[in-house]
Structures are given as C-alpha cells and as structure tokens.
Design a protein around this motif. Structure first.
Motif, PDB file in Angstrom:
ATOM      1  N   ILE A 142     -46.935 -61.582  42.308  1.00  0.00           N
ATOM      2  CA  ILE A 142     -46.772 -60.135  42.446  1.00  0.00           C
ATOM      3  C   ILE A 142     -48.019 -59.428  41.950  1.00  0.00           C
ATOM      4  CG2 ILE A 142     -45.399 -58.121  41.784  1.00  0.00           C
ATOM      5  CD1 ILE A 142     -43.029 -60.061  41.361  1.00  0.00           C
ATOM      6  N   ASP A 143     -48.674 -58.710  42.843  1.00  0.00           N
ATOM      7  CA  ASP A 143     -49.904 -57.985  42.495  1.00  0.00           C
ATOM      8  C   ASP A 143     -49.974 -56.747  43.382  1.00  0.00           C
ATOM      9  OD1 ASP A 143     -52.306 -57.232  41.470  1.00  0.00           O
ATOM     10  OD2 ASP A 143     -53.493 -58.795  42.435  1.00  0.00           O
ATOM     11  N   LYS A 146     -47.814 -51.049  40.406  1.00  0.00           N
ATOM     12  CA  LYS A 146     -47.168 -51.424  39.143  1.00  0.00           C
ATOM     13  C   LYS A 146     -45.881 -50.654  38.830  1.00  0.00           C
ATOM     14  CE  LYS A 146     -50.773 -53.885  39.204  1.00  0.00           C
ATOM     15  NZ  LYS A 146     -50.694 -55.207  39.843  1.00  0.00           N
ATOM     16  N   ASN A 149     -42.874 -52.740  39.607  1.00  0.00           N
ATOM     17  CA  ASN A 149     -42.827 -54.116  39.107  1.00  0.00           C
ATOM     18  C   ASN A 149     -41.402 -54.619  38.904  1.00  0.00           C
ATOM     19  OD1 ASN A 149     -45.429 -55.139  39.039  1.00  0.00           O
ATOM     20  ND2 ASN A 149     -45.887 -54.288  37.017  1.00  0.00           N
ATOM     21  N   CYS A 150     -40.564 -53.805  38.283  1.00  0.00           N
ATOM     22  CA  CYS A 150     -39.185 -54.252  38.030  1.00  0.00           C
ATOM     23  C   CYS A 150     -38.443 -54.511  39.337  1.00  0.00           C
ATOM     24  CB  CYS A 150     -38.436 -53.220  37.196  1.00  0.00           C
ATOM     25  SG  CYS A 150     -39.062 -53.026  35.518  1.00  0.00           S
ATOM     26  N   TYR A 152     -39.789 -55.337  42.185  1.00  0.00           N
ATOM     27  CA  TYR A 152     -40.355 -56.526  42.831  1.00  0.00           C
ATOM     28  C   TYR A 152     -39.817 -57.802  42.185  1.00  0.00           C
ATOM     29  CZ  TYR A 152     -43.697 -53.380  45.094  1.00  0.00           C
ATOM     30  OH  TYR A 152     -44.272 -52.378  45.848  1.00  0.00           O
ATOM     31  N   VAL A 153     -39.756 -57.825  40.876  1.00  0.00           N
ATOM     32  CA  VAL A 153     -39.227 -59.012  40.201  1.00  0.00           C
ATOM     33  C   VAL A 153     -37.747 -59.199  40.518  1.00  0.00           C
ATOM     34  CG1 VAL A 153     -38.716 -60.041  37.954  1.00  0.00           C
ATOM     35  CG2 VAL A 153     -40.953 -59.032  38.382  1.00  0.00           C
ATOM     36  N   VAL A 168     -46.610 -62.345  37.619  1.00  0.00           N
ATOM     37  CA  VAL A 168     -46.910 -60.919  37.781  1.00  0.00           C
ATOM     38  C   VAL A 168     -48.284 -60.646  37.184  1.00  0.00           C
ATOM     39  CG1 VAL A 168     -46.111 -58.561  37.450  1.00  0.00           C
ATOM     40  CG2 VAL A 168     -44.447 -60.437  37.505  1.00  0.00           C
ATOM     41  N   VAL A 171     -50.530 -57.312  33.504  1.00  0.00           N
ATOM     42  CA  VAL A 171     -49.447 -56.915  32.613  1.00  0.00           C
ATOM     43  C   VAL A 171     -49.925 -56.554  31.209  1.00  0.00           C
ATOM     44  CG1 VAL A 171     -47.727 -58.250  33.889  1.00  0.00           C
ATOM     45  CG2 VAL A 171     -48.936 -59.306  31.957  1.00  0.00           C
ATOM     46  N   SER A 186     -48.784 -46.728  36.005  1.00  0.00           N
ATOM     47  CA  SER A 186     -48.932 -48.182  36.083  1.00  0.00           C
ATOM     48  C   SER A 186     -48.609 -48.838  34.750  1.00  0.00           C
ATOM     49  CB  SER A 186     -50.348 -48.538  36.526  1.00  0.00           C
ATOM     50  OG  SER A 186     -50.565 -48.156  37.868  1.00  0.00           O
ATOM     51  N   THR A 190     -45.371 -51.188  33.958  1.00  0.00           N
ATOM     52  CA  THR A 190     -45.580 -52.533  33.431  1.00  0.00           C
ATOM     53  C   THR A 190     -44.842 -52.727  32.118  1.00  0.00           C
ATOM     54  OG1 THR A 190     -47.752 -52.615  34.499  1.00  0.00           O
ATOM     55  CG2 THR A 190     -47.324 -54.211  32.763  1.00  0.00           C
ATOM     56  N   LEU A 193     -41.346 -53.452  32.685  1.00  0.00           N
ATOM     57  CA  LEU A 193     -41.104 -54.818  33.137  1.00  0.00           C
ATOM     58  C   LEU A 193     -40.773 -55.739  31.970  1.00  0.00           C
ATOM     59  CD1 LEU A 193     -41.139 -56.966  35.389  1.00  0.00           C
ATOM     60  CD2 LEU A 193     -43.596 -57.209  34.960  1.00  0.00           C
TER      61      LEU A 193
END
Length: 226
Positions: A142-143, A146, A149-150, A152-153, A168, A171, A186, A190, A193
């Motif tokens: 995952i890039d 941001k 992020n949560c 995407y995870v 990820v 971070v 961002s 992060t 996350l």
C-alpha cells in the motif's frame, strides 16, 4: 520509499549509503533505469521507492512465496515491476492507480518490461476498485493517499489469505506522526492507522524506520493471522 516533496529532509550520508548499496549490491538494470527515466520525463513526482527498497520488496515477495500480489498506488510502475519480478512467471500483480496520466506512464513501463505481462492495472479510485476485487492475495503493498490508509488496510485484510503479508509505506513521515499538524492530513491518516491496526485482532504488526535518499520514514508490516 515514497515521500511528499517539501517534508522530507535528507542527510548527505544517508544518500551516500544508498548510493553505495546501489553501486555495489544492485546490478545495472536497463529496464528499471528506463522506468525511472520515463517517469521523470513525464513529470511524475519523485516519490517512488528507492532502488534498494524496490529490491527489498522483490525479495519479500520471493521469500514469502507470494504468487498473487495486490498493489495500491502504481505511480510510474517502478515498485510494480519489482513485485512482478518477485512473483515469477506463474504469478500475477494487480495494481490500482487513480490518475490516468500516471497510469499511461506505468503502462508504457510495463509494455517495455519482460515482467510487465504479469501485471493487471486497474484505473480509477482505489476504494471503488477494491470493492470489486476478489481474493485471496498473498501480499499487498500500500503506497497511495495516506488519509485512506485505514480503508486500504481494511480492504487488504478482507482480500488476504491467513498468513498473508500487508506492507504500508510512509508510516513515519519525518516523525510527523507523533504530533500531526491540524492541516497535515497524511500524517493524521497515518497516525490513525496505528490505532486501527492495534485494535484489529487479526493483525500482527511492526514498523521499521528507514533513512536514505528518500528521507526519514518507515514501512509497516502486517501479518494476517486469521
């Protein structure tokens, strides 16, 4: 490791060590050099993983035996090509890119690479693409933006098999995650996350901080336990 122009500070020695790694341990690679050149010529931001980090990702794919890999955030396809090399001839990489201009550069890089045929790129908002994907995947990188992020995870966890690895990028962000500025979405995304992962019983996690030509940052490593 991807960075955001304007926030990364680089010590000359960090860059020098990266240069040593590249000169001594990484062989000359015309395909990857051409990938970097096309991305630069097209005006893509200089936020792709470094050559050393790209090799690290490739080796992780190889060492884990991953044959089906998901990438969120293609940019010019530099990290994608490392992942595609790692999965081997029978493997595949699904990579998601929101911007058509970036995707066009990435596709040119895939077309010029021996491993490019292992890559399936989906263009559009990643969350929409993820909602339609079917797993399982062995490894996810995952890039992307941001603040998501949560999300995407969460999707990566749904699409991963037990024992899969989720990585990820970005971070640490020069330590800005410690006390994110109100306008730093961002860093705030992060930092969130970390708390998301801590509350998720199906994940085991750690973070490795890194320094180098991309500044001070780090990668989060998540093992899917169930």
């Amino acid at each position: 490791m991807s960075g955001v122009a304007g926030w990364k500070a680089v010590d000359p020695k960090w860059s020098a060590v990266d240069g040593l790694v590249e000169d001594v341990l990484l062989e000359d690679d015309a395909e990857l050099a051409a990938c970097i050149a096309r991305s630069k010529e097209a005006g893509l931001p200089d936020i792709a993983v470094s050559p050393a980090q790209g090799r690290f990702l490739q080796m992780l794919v190889e060492l884990t035996g991953a044959t089906r890999v998901l990438e969120i955030g293609t940019l010019g396809g530099y990290s994608t090509l490392h992942l595609a090399r790692g999965v081997g001839e029978g493997g595949s990489v699904v990579t998601l890119e929101a911007r058509k201009t970036y995707a066009a550069v990435a596709q040119a890089n895939f077309d010029a690479s021996a491993a490019g045929g292992r890559v399936e790129m989906q263009i559009g908002a990643a969350l929409k693409s993820l909602a339609k994907l079917e797993g399982p995947f062995d490894l996810t990188f995952i890039d992307a933006d941001k603040p998501n992020n949560c999300n995407y995870v969460d999707h990566a966890l749904r699409l991963s098999r037990p024992g899969a690895l989720i990585i990820v990028d970005n971070v640490v962000r020069e330590g800005n995650i410690l006390d994110p500025a109100e306008d730093d979405e961002s860093a705030k995304g992060t930092r969130a996350l970390y708390h998301y992962v801590a509350a998720e019983p199906r994940l085991e996690a750690t973070v490795l901080q890194t320094v180098g030509e991309k500044g001070w940052d780090g990668m989060m490593f998540l093992k899917v336990t169930d």
